[in-house]
Write a protein that holds these residues in place. Structure first.
Motif, PDB file in Angstrom:
ATOM      1  N   ALA A  63       0.846  -1.203   0.000  1.00 19.34           N
ATOM      2  CA  ALA A  63       0.000   0.000   0.000  1.00 19.34           C
ATOM      3  C   ALA A  63       0.875   1.244   0.000  1.00 19.34           C
ATOM      4  O   ALA A  63       0.559   2.249  -0.639  1.00 19.34           O
ATOM      5  CB  ALA A  63      -0.925  -0.006   1.208  1.00 19.34           C
TER       6      ALA A  63
ATOM      7  N   THR B  79     -10.080  -6.059  -6.267  1.00 21.10           N
ATOM      8  CA  THR B  79      -9.283  -5.310  -5.304  1.00 21.10           C
ATOM      9  C   THR B  79      -9.075  -6.170  -4.066  1.00 21.10           C
ATOM     10  O   THR B  79     -10.026  -6.748  -3.558  1.00 21.10           O
ATOM     11  CB  THR B  79     -10.003  -4.009  -4.888  1.00 21.10           C
TER      12      THR B  79
ATOM     13  N   ARG C 107       1.220  -7.451  -0.138  1.00 22.41           N
ATOM     14  CA  ARG C 107      -0.157  -6.977   0.021  1.00 22.41           C
ATOM     15  C   ARG C 107      -0.981  -7.897   0.918  1.00 22.41           C
ATOM     16  O   ARG C 107      -1.792  -7.451   1.714  1.00 22.41           O
ATOM     17  CB  ARG C 107      -0.810  -6.871  -1.359  1.00 22.41           C
TER      18      ARG C 107
ATOM     19  N   GLU D  25      -7.852  -5.928  -0.329  1.00 21.51           N
ATOM     20  CA  GLU D  25      -7.560  -4.996   0.759  1.00 21.51           C
ATOM     21  C   GLU D  25      -6.146  -5.289   1.293  1.00 21.51           C
ATOM     22  O   GLU D  25      -5.849  -6.431   1.649  1.00 21.51           O
ATOM     23  CB  GLU D  25      -8.607  -5.258   1.843  1.00 21.51           C
TER      24      GLU D  25
ATOM     25  N   ASP E  23      -0.837   2.162  -3.438  1.00 22.36           N
ATOM     26  CA  ASP E  23      -2.144   2.795  -3.202  1.00 22.36           C
ATOM     27  C   ASP E  23      -2.049   4.276  -2.861  1.00 22.36           C
ATOM     28  O   ASP E  23      -2.816   5.092  -3.361  1.00 22.36           O
ATOM     29  CB  ASP E  23      -2.896   2.075  -2.079  1.00 22.36           C
ATOM     30  N   ARG E  24      -1.076   4.586  -2.000  1.00 28.88           N
ATOM     31  CA  ARG E  24      -1.052   5.980  -1.547  1.00 28.88           C
ATOM     32  C   ARG E  24      -0.596   6.949  -2.631  1.00 28.88           C
ATOM     33  O   ARG E  24      -0.720   8.160  -2.490  1.00 28.88           O
ATOM     34  CB  ARG E  24      -0.180   6.118  -0.311  1.00 28.88           C
TER      35      ARG E  24
ATOM     36  N   ASN F 286      -2.903  -6.204  -7.506  1.00 31.78           N
ATOM     37  CA  ASN F 286      -4.160  -6.661  -6.903  1.00 31.78           C
ATOM     38  C   ASN F 286      -4.615  -7.989  -7.490  1.00 31.78           C
ATOM     39  O   ASN F 286      -5.000  -8.902  -6.758  1.00 31.78           O
ATOM     40  CB  ASN F 286      -5.256  -5.608  -7.097  1.00 31.78           C
TER      41      ASN F 286
ATOM     42  N   ARG G  19      -1.506   8.597 -10.423  1.00 29.34           N
ATOM     43  CA  ARG G  19      -1.927   7.301 -10.943  1.00 29.34           C
ATOM     44  C   ARG G  19      -1.437   7.102 -12.369  1.00 29.34           C
ATOM     45  O   ARG G  19      -1.154   5.989 -12.786  1.00 29.34           O
ATOM     46  CB  ARG G  19      -3.439   7.079 -10.823  1.00 29.34           C
TER      47      ARG G  19
ATOM     48  N   HIS H 251      -0.708  -1.104  -9.702  1.00 27.48           N
ATOM     49  CA  HIS H 251      -1.679  -1.361  -8.643  1.00 27.48           C
ATOM     50  C   HIS H 251      -2.673  -2.429  -9.103  1.00 27.48           C
ATOM     51  O   HIS H 251      -2.973  -3.381  -8.375  1.00 27.48           O
ATOM     52  CB  HIS H 251      -2.387  -0.041  -8.313  1.00 27.48           C
ATOM     53  N   ARG H 252      -3.156  -2.289 -10.328  1.00 22.80           N
ATOM     54  CA  ARG H 252      -4.142  -3.240 -10.854  1.00 22.80           C
ATOM     55  C   ARG H 252      -3.541  -4.642 -10.933  1.00 22.80           C
ATOM     56  O   ARG H 252      -4.123  -5.614 -10.486  1.00 22.80           O
ATOM     57  CB  ARG H 252      -4.615  -2.771 -12.233  1.00 22.80           C
TER      58      ARG H 252
ATOM     59  N   LEU I 148      -1.805   6.775  -5.717  1.00 22.09           N
ATOM     60  CA  LEU I 148      -2.820   6.839  -6.770  1.00 22.09           C
ATOM     61  C   LEU I 148      -3.469   8.218  -6.872  1.00 22.09           C
ATOM     62  O   LEU I 148      -3.761   8.683  -7.972  1.00 22.09           O
ATOM     63  CB  LEU I 148      -3.887   5.757  -6.558  1.00 22.09           C
TER      64      LEU I 148
END
Ligand code: 6R9
Length: 652
Positions: A87, A255, A161, A257, A91-92, A125, A98, A121-122, A94
Motif C-alpha cells: 500500500a 481489489t 499486500r 484490501e 495505493d497511496r 491486486n 496514478r 496497482h491493478r 494513486l
C-alpha cells in the motif's frame, strides 16, 4: 594523487593532503538534505530522530514508540505501528500520480513494457487475489525464482499486500541452491517462469525449478509459472502448477484490501552467504526496513517523484530489493528495470538507456564501473548523459581511479558520486556522504549516516586511532536492521553480536579504517586478510596498488601454499599483458606496499570469477593458486572463466 596507492596501507592517514570534493553548489540548492545540522540533530535526538523515516510512510496505525530495546540484541523498531508495504508503494500514490510511470521495463530482446502506478496497482491486486485463491495466507513464505521481468516486483508486492513474506532467489542460482532455500525458508509456494533469454538463447528455467522441487524436502502446495518466452519453450504444466497469465486474468479488476501488518512482522527473507558454508536467511521486518529504505532513497540517493531513477542491480540481490523495488516505489518515482546485460547488443547499452529515458539518478556497482572503464570512454561519450544529476555506487570499495572515471565520463564531471556502504543485514544504506551536505573523498565511503552509530574498533570494541586498521561495527540499532535469522535466535546472536562493556555491538565482518574527519575506508571482509611471508596484508590493500598501474583494470590477490602471493589481473582491451607489464605490477607492489608483498605470480586473465552480485570469488582463486579442488561454480556470473584461469595457472 590519482590512484589508490596510498589509500591501502595508510588509509586516511593524513587527511590534509587529500582531495575532499564539496557538494556541487547547483546540486546543493535542491538537495533533499542541505542542512549540515542533520548529523547533530540525529545524535541529540536518537532514536526519536528516526521518526523522520517513519513519517515518510503511511501507517494504518501510527507508531507511538520508535524503538524497543528491552531485550538486546532483539530490537524492535516502531513496534506498535501497523502498515502494509505494498500500500505504501502503490495505493497511496494513486491520488497524485496514478498516470505517472512507476516502472519502465526493457527486455533482453528489445521488448518494452511500461506500468503507470495505476497499472501496477491493478496487476498487483490481481496477482494478490490469484495467490489467495491458491491458498497463500498471511505469514506463508512464497519463494520467487524469476529473472528481471516486471512480474518479479509484481509478485513481491502481491505477497506484501496479503502479508505473505517473499523469499526471492536469484534466477541464476542452481536447482540445488533453490531447493536449499525453499526448505530453509519453510516455503510451500513457488513463483517461477518457463525460461528466459541469455543473450540469444532461451534458457529453461522451469526445468531447473522442477529439479529443485525433486531435491527439496518440502512438498510445494502450488507453483505459479510466468510465460516469459511465449512459444519458444513448451513447458507442460502439472496439476499443481498454474499459469501466471491465466491466474491474473481471472482476477483482473479485483481489489484486495492490503493486510495491515505489525511493523515487526516479516516482510521478506533473503539468503546470503556467510563466512562459512550454508547460506543464512536474513529476515527483514516491515516497518523499520521500509522506513530506512525510504529515508535513504530520498536523502542519500536524493530520489524525488519526478526523477527517472535506475538501480542497475538485480532484484534477486538485496540492492535490487531495497533500491530497485521498495525504495523507489515508496518514493513514488519512475524506475527503470532492465533485463539484459550491459554489453548486449553493444557496450553502450547502459548509456543508450540512460539517454533514452533521461535517467537522472543512476546506481550501480564498482565492478560494473570497471567494465565500463575497460570498454572505454568512447561508449558513454557517444550519448547525451546530461540528465544525470547523481551517481551512486555499492557492493565493494571503489578505487579513486574508478570513482573519478565514473564522475568524469558518466556524471559530466560534476555530479555527486555517492559511495554507499551497507549489507543484506543492514537492509539499507548505513554509511555514505549526504550529497548536498557532506564533501566526498574518492575511494572513501564516507562517514556513517546521521543516526547510525558505526565505529571502527579493535578486538575489544575500543575505537582505533585515525589511520589504524580495525573492524567496522555498529554500536546501536538502526531501523533497517535484520530482525533475525531464519536459523534462529542463537545463530543470530552468535553470527553478529558481541556484548561489550557499553552494550551490544553488531559486527559487520568488514575491516576498515577511519580518518581524522571520520571518513571510513572499507578494507574488505576481515577474512580477506592474507598472510604473505608472515606479514599480514589485506587483499584490497594490494589490489588497489595493482589497479593503479596503467593498463590494469581489475586485480584479485590471494595467498598460495608457500606464503607467497598470487595476483590475478585483467587488462584494458588495448593493452598487451606482456613481461614488461608483469614487471611494472610487481615493482609497484614492492615499491608502494612492501618488498615482502611482491607478487610471486601474476596471472593475466580476461575476467575475474564473480558472484552474481559482482563480488570477486577470492576463495576460488585461492584454491586454484594452491592447486586444490574447488566446489561447484555454476552459481557464478561467469563460470566459464574458471577453467580458463585454471589452465593458465597450470601452464605457468
Ligand atoms: C549491499 C551489499 C555486503 C558487503 C559488505 C562489504 C561490501 C558493500 C560497499 C562494500 C566497500 C562499499 N560492500 N558496499 N565495500 N564499499 N560501498 O553489497 O550487500 O551483498 O550483503 O554485501 O559488501 O564487504 O560487508 P551484500
Amino acid at each position: 594523487m590519482d590512484d589508490a596507492g596510498a589509500d591501502g596501507r595508510h588509509a586516511g592517514g593524513a587527511s590534509g593532503d587529500e582531495e575532499a570534493i564539496d557538494p556541487p553548489e547547483a546540486f546543493r540548492e535542491s538537495a533533499a538534505v542541505a542542512d549540515p545540522d542533520v548529523y547533530d540533530s540525529f545524535a541529540a535526538d536518537w532514536p526519536d530522530a528516526w521518526r523522520a523515516a517513519a513519517d515518510l510512510l503511511e501507517w494504518d496505525r501510527y507508531p507511538e514508540t520508535v524503538l524497543d530495546d528491552d531485550d538486546p540484541p532483539f530490537y524492535e523498531w516502531f513496534p506498535d505501528g501497523r502498515l502494509n508495504a505494498a500500500a505504501n508503494c502503490l495505493d497511496r500514490h494513486l491520488a497524485d500520480r496514478r498516470n505517472q510511470l512507476a516502472i519502465r521495463w526493457f527486455g533482453k530482446r528489445g521488448e518494452r513494457r511500461s506500468y503507470t502506478y495505476a497499472d501496477l496497482h491493478r496487476e498487483v491486486n490481481a496477482a494478490a487475489a490469484g495467490l489467495r485463491e491458491l491458498g497463500v495466507g498471511e505469514g506463508d513464505v512464497v519463494t520467487i525464482y524469476l529473472p528481471m521481468i516486471p512480474e518479479l516486483p509484481v509478485a513481491m508486492l502481491a505477497c506484501a499486500r496479503i502479508g505473505a513474506p517473499h523469499n526471492v532467489v536469484f534466477a541464476g542460482l542452481s536447482a540445488e541452491a533453490l531447493a536449499t532455500r525453499i526448505d530453509a525458508a519453510d516455503s510451500a509456494y513457488l513463483i517461477t517462469c518457463d525460461g528466459y533469454y541469455r543473450r540469444e538463447d532461451a534458457f529453461n528455467q522451469k526445468s531447473r525449478a522442477d529439479n529443485a522441487r525433486i531435491r527439496a524436502d518440502a512438498d510445494l502446495e502450488a507453483t505459479v509459472v510466468v510465460d516469459r518466452l511465449g512459444d519458444a519453450l513448451e513447458t507442460p504444466l502439472a496439476a499443481d502448477e498454474h499459469d501466471y497469465g491465466s491466474l491474473v486474468d481471472a482476477h483482473e479488476g479485483e481489489t484486495v484490501e492490503p493486510v495491515a501488518r505489525d511493523a515487526t512482522d516479516l516482510l521478506f527473507v533473503m539468503y546470503t552467504s556467510g563466512t562459512t558454508g550454508r547460506p543464512k536467511g536474513v529476515e527483514h521486518a516491515t516497518g523499520g526496513y521500509l522506513a530506512h529504505v525510504a529515508w535513504t532513497t530520498r536523502n542519500v540517493l536524493d530520489v524525488r517523484p519526478d526523477d527517472t531513477y535506475w538501480c542497475a542491480a538485480d532484484i534477486g540481490w538485496i540492492t535490487g530489493h531495497s533500491y530497485g523495488v521498495y525504495g523507489p516505489l515508496a518514493t513514488g518515482t519512475t524506475t527503470v528495470l532492465y533485463e539484459g546485460s550491459p554489453d548486449y547488443p553493444d557496450r553502450d547499452r547502459v548509456w543508450d538507456l540512460i539517454e533514452r529515458n533521461a535517467v537522472s539518478v543512476f546506481y550501480t556497482s564498482p565492478t560494473a564501473i570497471r567494465s565500463f572503464m575497460k570498454w572505454g570512454a568512447e561508449y558513454p561519450a557517444a550519448h547525451d548523459l546530461s540528465s544525470i544529476r547523481l551517481l551512486g555506487t555499492v557492493g565493494e570499495s571503489i578505487t579513486p581511479k574508478a570513482w573519478r572515471w565514473y564522475r568524469e565520463h558518466v556524471g559530466g564531471g560534476d555530479a555527486p558520486v555517492v559511495d554507499t556502504w551497507w549489507q543484506t543485514e543492514t537492509g539499507a544504506i548505513a554509511l555514505a556522504t549526504l550529497p548536498g551536505v557532506t564533501p566526498m573523498k574518492p575511494g572513501k565511503v564516507g562517514p556513517p549516516l546521521p543516526g547510525i552509530d558505526a565505529r571502527v574498533v579493535d578486538r575489544d570494541g575500543d575505537p582505533v586511532e585515525p589511520g589504524e586498521t580495525g573492524y567496522l561495527a555498529i554500536a546501536s540499532p538502526w531501523p533497517g536492521m535484520l530482525r533475525g535469522l531464519r536459523e534462529g535466535e542463537e545463530r543470530y546472536r552468535r553470527e553478529y553480536w558481541v556484548e561489550g562493556e557499553d552494550g551490544w555491538r553488531y559486527r559487520t565482518g568488514d575491516g576498515a579504517s577511519v580518518d581524522e574527519d571520520g571518513y571510513v575506508t572499507i578494507l574488505g571482509r576481515v577474512d580477506d586478510v592474507i598472510n604473505v611471508r608472515a606479514h599480514r596484508f589485506n587483499t584490497a590493500e594490494l589490489e588497489s596498488v595493482i589497479v593503479a598501474v596503467d593498463g590494469v583494470t581489475e586485480a584479485a590477490v590471494v595467498g598460495d601454499d608457500d606464503g607467497g602471493v598470487v595476483a590475478y589481473v585483467t587488462t584494458r582491451g588495448d593493452v598487451d599483458p606482456d613481461p614488461d607489464l608483469r614487471e611494472a605490477i610487481a615493482a609497484e607492489v614492492a615499491g608502494v606496499v612492501a618488498e615482502v608483498a611482491r607478487p610471486d605470480r601474476i596471472v593475466f586473465t580476461p575476467e575475474l570469477p564473480k558472484t552474481r552480485s559482482g563480488k570477486i570469488m577470492r576463495r576460488l582463486l585461492e584454491d586454484i593458486a594452491r592447486g586444490e579442488e574447488f566446489g561447484d561454480v555454476s552459481a557464478l556470473r561467469n563460470p566459464e572463466v574458471v577453467g580458463e584461469i585454471e589452465s593458465t595457472v597450470r601452464r605457468e
